[in-house]
Design a protein around this motif. Structure first.
Motif, PDB file in Angstrom:
ATOM      1  N   GLU A  76      12.378  23.100 -32.223  1.00  0.00           N
ATOM      2  CA  GLU A  76      11.378  24.024 -33.016  1.00  0.00           C
ATOM      3  C   GLU A  76      11.037  23.690 -34.321  1.00  0.00           C
ATOM      4  OE1 GLU A  76      14.115  27.506 -33.030  1.00  0.00           O
ATOM      5  OE2 GLU A  76      13.601  27.914 -30.959  1.00  0.00           O
ATOM      6  N   LYS A  77      11.747  22.668 -34.913  1.00  0.00           N
ATOM      7  CA  LYS A  77      11.475  21.939 -36.274  1.00  0.00           C
ATOM      8  C   LYS A  77      10.545  20.688 -36.231  1.00  0.00           C
ATOM      9  CE  LYS A  77      15.402  23.902 -38.682  1.00  0.00           C
ATOM     10  NZ  LYS A  77      15.708  24.245 -39.773  1.00  0.00           N
ATOM     11  N   GLY A  78       9.988  20.403 -34.606  1.00  0.00           N
ATOM     12  CA  GLY A  78       9.359  19.297 -34.312  1.00  0.00           C
ATOM     13  C   GLY A  78       9.771  18.092 -34.026  1.00  0.00           C
ATOM     14  N   GLY A  79      11.161  17.992 -33.958  1.00  0.00           N
ATOM     15  CA  GLY A  79      11.827  16.936 -33.401  1.00  0.00           C
ATOM     16  C   GLY A  79      11.683  16.688 -31.880  1.00  0.00           C
ATOM     17  N   THR A  80      11.883  15.619 -31.521  1.00  0.00           N
ATOM     18  CA  THR A  80      11.979  15.145 -29.988  1.00  0.00           C
ATOM     19  C   THR A  80      13.375  14.929 -29.540  1.00  0.00           C
ATOM     20  OG1 THR A  80       9.828  13.987 -30.498  1.00  0.00           O
ATOM     21  CG2 THR A  80      10.824  13.543 -28.446  1.00  0.00           C
ATOM     22  N   VAL A  81      13.569  15.763 -28.364  1.00  0.00           N
ATOM     23  CA  VAL A  81      14.842  15.690 -27.641  1.00  0.00           C
ATOM     24  C   VAL A  81      14.594  15.486 -26.187  1.00  0.00           C
ATOM     25  CG1 VAL A  81      17.103  16.522 -27.352  1.00  0.00           C
ATOM     26  CG2 VAL A  81      15.995  17.064 -29.699  1.00  0.00           C
ATOM     27  N   PHE A  82      15.258  14.689 -25.478  1.00  0.00           N
ATOM     28  CA  PHE A  82      15.179  14.654 -24.010  1.00  0.00           C
ATOM     29  C   PHE A  82      16.636  14.842 -23.439  1.00  0.00           C
ATOM     30  CE2 PHE A  82      11.278  12.273 -25.055  1.00  0.00           C
ATOM     31  CZ  PHE A  82      10.521  12.897 -24.296  1.00  0.00           C
ATOM     32  N   VAL A  83      16.710  15.299 -22.140  1.00  0.00           N
ATOM     33  CA  VAL A  83      17.878  15.430 -21.423  1.00  0.00           C
ATOM     34  C   VAL A  83      17.653  14.314 -20.469  1.00  0.00           C
ATOM     35  CG1 VAL A  83      19.435  16.576 -19.976  1.00  0.00           C
ATOM     36  CG2 VAL A  83      18.668  17.690 -22.322  1.00  0.00           C
ATOM     37  N   LEU A  84      18.292  13.314 -20.092  1.00  0.00           N
ATOM     38  CA  LEU A  84      18.390  12.555 -18.959  1.00  0.00           C
ATOM     39  C   LEU A  84      19.512  12.956 -18.132  1.00  0.00           C
ATOM     40  CD1 LEU A  84      16.840  10.038 -17.828  1.00  0.00           C
ATOM     41  CD2 LEU A  84      18.553   8.498 -19.060  1.00  0.00           C
ATOM     42  N   LEU A  85      19.208  13.355 -17.007  1.00  0.00           N
ATOM     43  CA  LEU A  85      20.179  13.766 -16.004  1.00  0.00           C
ATOM     44  C   LEU A  85      20.249  13.098 -14.720  1.00  0.00           C
ATOM     45  CD1 LEU A  85      21.651  16.109 -14.666  1.00  0.00           C
ATOM     46  CD2 LEU A  85      19.610  17.183 -13.732  1.00  0.00           C
ATOM     47  N   LYS A  86      21.374  12.583 -14.571  1.00  0.00           N
ATOM     48  CA  LYS A  86      21.784  11.733 -13.240  1.00  0.00           C
ATOM     49  C   LYS A  86      22.527  12.590 -12.095  1.00  0.00           C
ATOM     50  CE  LYS A  86      24.426   7.571 -12.173  1.00  0.00           C
ATOM     51  NZ  LYS A  86      25.663   7.105 -12.073  1.00  0.00           N
ATOM     52  N   VAL A  87      22.020  12.360 -11.381  1.00  0.00           N
ATOM     53  CA  VAL A  87      22.530  13.159 -10.057  1.00  0.00           C
ATOM     54  C   VAL A  87      22.785  12.049  -9.052  1.00  0.00           C
ATOM     55  CG1 VAL A  87      22.297  15.095  -8.425  1.00  0.00           C
ATOM     56  CG2 VAL A  87      21.091  15.071 -10.758  1.00  0.00           C
ATOM     57  N   GLY A  88      24.357  12.318  -8.434  1.00  0.00           N
ATOM     58  CA  GLY A  88      24.736  11.298  -7.292  1.00  0.00           C
ATOM     59  C   GLY A  88      24.751  10.031  -8.080  1.00  0.00           C
ATOM     60  N   LYS A  89      24.597   8.881  -7.222  1.00  0.00           N
ATOM     61  CA  LYS A  89      24.430   7.453  -7.776  1.00  0.00           C
ATOM     62  C   LYS A  89      23.062   6.842  -8.177  1.00  0.00           C
ATOM     63  CE  LYS A  89      28.905   6.286  -5.797  1.00  0.00           C
ATOM     64  NZ  LYS A  89      29.717   6.619  -6.834  1.00  0.00           N
ATOM     65  N   SER A  90      22.239   7.621  -7.545  1.00  0.00           N
ATOM     66  CA  SER A  90      20.972   7.026  -7.953  1.00  0.00           C
ATOM     67  C   SER A  90      19.678   7.892  -8.527  1.00  0.00           C
ATOM     68  CB  SER A  90      20.519   6.303  -6.746  1.00  0.00           C
ATOM     69  OG  SER A  90      20.036   7.226  -5.567  1.00  0.00           O
ATOM     70  N   GLU A  91      19.766   9.306  -8.393  1.00  0.00           N
ATOM     71  CA  GLU A  91      18.881   9.883  -9.247  1.00  0.00           C
ATOM     72  C   GLU A  91      18.802  10.238 -10.536  1.00  0.00           C
ATOM     73  OE1 GLU A  91      17.014  13.006  -6.013  1.00  0.00           O
ATOM     74  OE2 GLU A  91      18.847  12.684  -5.274  1.00  0.00           O
ATOM     75  N   TRP A  92      17.723  10.042 -11.010  1.00  0.00           N
ATOM     76  CA  TRP A  92      17.638  10.073 -12.690  1.00  0.00           C
ATOM     77  C   TRP A  92      16.514  11.092 -13.000  1.00  0.00           C
ATOM     78  CZ3 TRP A  92      20.684   7.274 -16.347  1.00  0.00           C
ATOM     79  CH2 TRP A  92      21.735   6.478 -15.948  1.00  0.00           C
ATOM     80  N   PHE A  93      16.628  12.031 -14.053  1.00  0.00           N
ATOM     81  CA  PHE A  93      15.667  12.893 -14.410  1.00  0.00           C
ATOM     82  C   PHE A  93      15.311  13.118 -15.786  1.00  0.00           C
ATOM     83  CE2 PHE A  93      17.070  14.198 -10.120  1.00  0.00           C
ATOM     84  CZ  PHE A  93      15.912  14.311  -9.501  1.00  0.00           C
ATOM     85  N   LEU A  94      14.257  12.696 -16.182  1.00  0.00           N
ATOM     86  CA  LEU A  94      13.810  12.634 -17.727  1.00  0.00           C
ATOM     87  C   LEU A  94      13.225  14.026 -17.844  1.00  0.00           C
ATOM     88  CD1 LEU A  94      14.447  11.377 -20.661  1.00  0.00           C
ATOM     89  CD2 LEU A  94      11.748  10.438 -20.388  1.00  0.00           C
ATOM     90  N   ILE A  95      13.939  15.121 -18.575  1.00  0.00           N
ATOM     91  CA  ILE A  95      13.466  16.342 -19.035  1.00  0.00           C
ATOM     92  C   ILE A  95      13.421  16.659 -20.322  1.00  0.00           C
ATOM     93  CG2 ILE A  95      13.738  18.886 -18.264  1.00  0.00           C
ATOM     94  CD1 ILE A  95      15.723  17.779 -16.181  1.00  0.00           C
ATOM     95  N   ASP A  96      12.078  17.378 -20.811  1.00  0.00           N
ATOM     96  CA  ASP A  96      11.815  17.571 -22.132  1.00  0.00           C
ATOM     97  C   ASP A  96      12.960  18.472 -22.561  1.00  0.00           C
ATOM     98  OD1 ASP A  96      10.813  20.079 -23.829  1.00  0.00           O
ATOM     99  OD2 ASP A  96       9.916  18.418 -24.524  1.00  0.00           O
ATOM    100  N   GLY A  97      13.517  18.362 -23.760  1.00  0.00           N
ATOM    101  CA  GLY A  97      14.936  19.020 -24.051  1.00  0.00           C
ATOM    102  C   GLY A  97      14.834  20.367 -24.214  1.00  0.00           C
ATOM    103  N   LYS A  98      13.928  21.115 -24.633  1.00  0.00           N
ATOM    104  CA  LYS A  98      13.564  22.462 -24.748  1.00  0.00           C
ATOM    105  C   LYS A  98      13.773  23.128 -23.517  1.00  0.00           C
ATOM    106  CE  LYS A  98      12.328  26.455 -26.792  1.00  0.00           C
ATOM    107  NZ  LYS A  98      12.730  27.176 -25.728  1.00  0.00           N
ATOM    108  N   ILE A  99      13.018  22.397 -22.415  1.00  0.00           N
ATOM    109  CA  ILE A  99      12.888  22.953 -21.214  1.00  0.00           C
ATOM    110  C   ILE A  99      14.366  22.902 -20.551  1.00  0.00           C
ATOM    111  CG2 ILE A  99      12.324  22.237 -18.899  1.00  0.00           C
ATOM    112  CD1 ILE A  99       9.293  21.526 -20.108  1.00  0.00           C
ATOM    113  N   ALA A 100      15.167  21.653 -20.795  1.00  0.00           N
ATOM    114  CA  ALA A 100      16.294  21.423 -19.963  1.00  0.00           C
ATOM    115  C   ALA A 100      17.145  22.516 -20.987  1.00  0.00           C
ATOM    116  CB  ALA A 100      16.683  19.939 -20.509  1.00  0.00           C
ATOM    117  N   ALA A 101      17.268  22.848 -22.014  1.00  0.00           N
ATOM    118  CA  ALA A 101      18.215  23.670 -22.768  1.00  0.00           C
ATOM    119  C   ALA A 101      18.085  24.992 -22.037  1.00  0.00           C
ATOM    120  CB  ALA A 101      18.120  23.842 -24.159  1.00  0.00           C
ATOM    121  N   ASP A 102      16.890  25.439 -21.645  1.00  0.00           N
ATOM    122  CA  ASP A 102      16.318  26.760 -20.901  1.00  0.00           C
ATOM    123  C   ASP A 102      16.988  26.879 -19.598  1.00  0.00           C
ATOM    124  OD1 ASP A 102      15.481  27.674 -23.303  1.00  0.00           O
ATOM    125  OD2 ASP A 102      13.563  27.288 -23.054  1.00  0.00           O
TER     126      ASP A 102
END
Length: 137
Positions: A76-102
């Motif tokens: 909200e203050k203009g910073g950049t945050v991502f969530v990097l989610l790993k599922v199982g042994k091989s699937e990875w997802f980079l998600i915008d932090g605000k969206i991930a938090a929600d």
């Protein structure tokens, strides 16, 4: 911290060394993400596997209210945050932090895949991750 999470963090820091990535341990300020890099922050999350039913959300028991609040406040203050989610042994997802938090914790596989700005089905691709984050600096 579980050994698998340490391995994940080391892997991401190494992948982003060109962006001066560092692992962050901050018990003084709850919610601080796991990795800082020259363009922002990355919170790392992992799940052993997807739920059996497509309509079932992926639980995120270790995504705390402090982490969600930190991400929301920072973005909200203009910073950049991502969530990097790993599922199982091989699937990875980079998600915008605000969206991930929600959405994380109440999102299905399809919703997570749709929300991801980058997805890897066969393991983390260092060059693609680096390229994606460099564009956003």
């Amino acid at each position: 911290m579980p050994n698998e999470h340490q391995h994940m963090r080391r892997r991401v820091v190494q992948a982003l060394r060109e962006l001066d990535a560092i692992a962050v341990e901050n018990s003084a300020y709850p919610g601080t993400p796991d990795v800082a890099y020259i363009g922002g922050w990355i919170e790392l999350k992992e799940a052993d596997n997807w739920p059996k039913k497509a309509s079932t959300s992926l639980p995120m028991r270790h995504f705390t209210r402090h982490q969600r609040a930190w991400i929301r406040r920072h973005t909200e203050k203009g910073g950049t945050v991502f969530v990097l989610l790993k599922v199982g042994k091989s699937e990875w997802f980079l998600i915008d932090g605000k969206i991930a938090a929600d959405i994380l914790g109440s999102a299905t596989r399809q919703e997570i895949q749709s929300a991801a700005c980058l997805a890897f089905e066969q393991g983390l691709n260092n060059q693609e991750l680096l390229k994606c984050l460099e564009i956003r600096i």
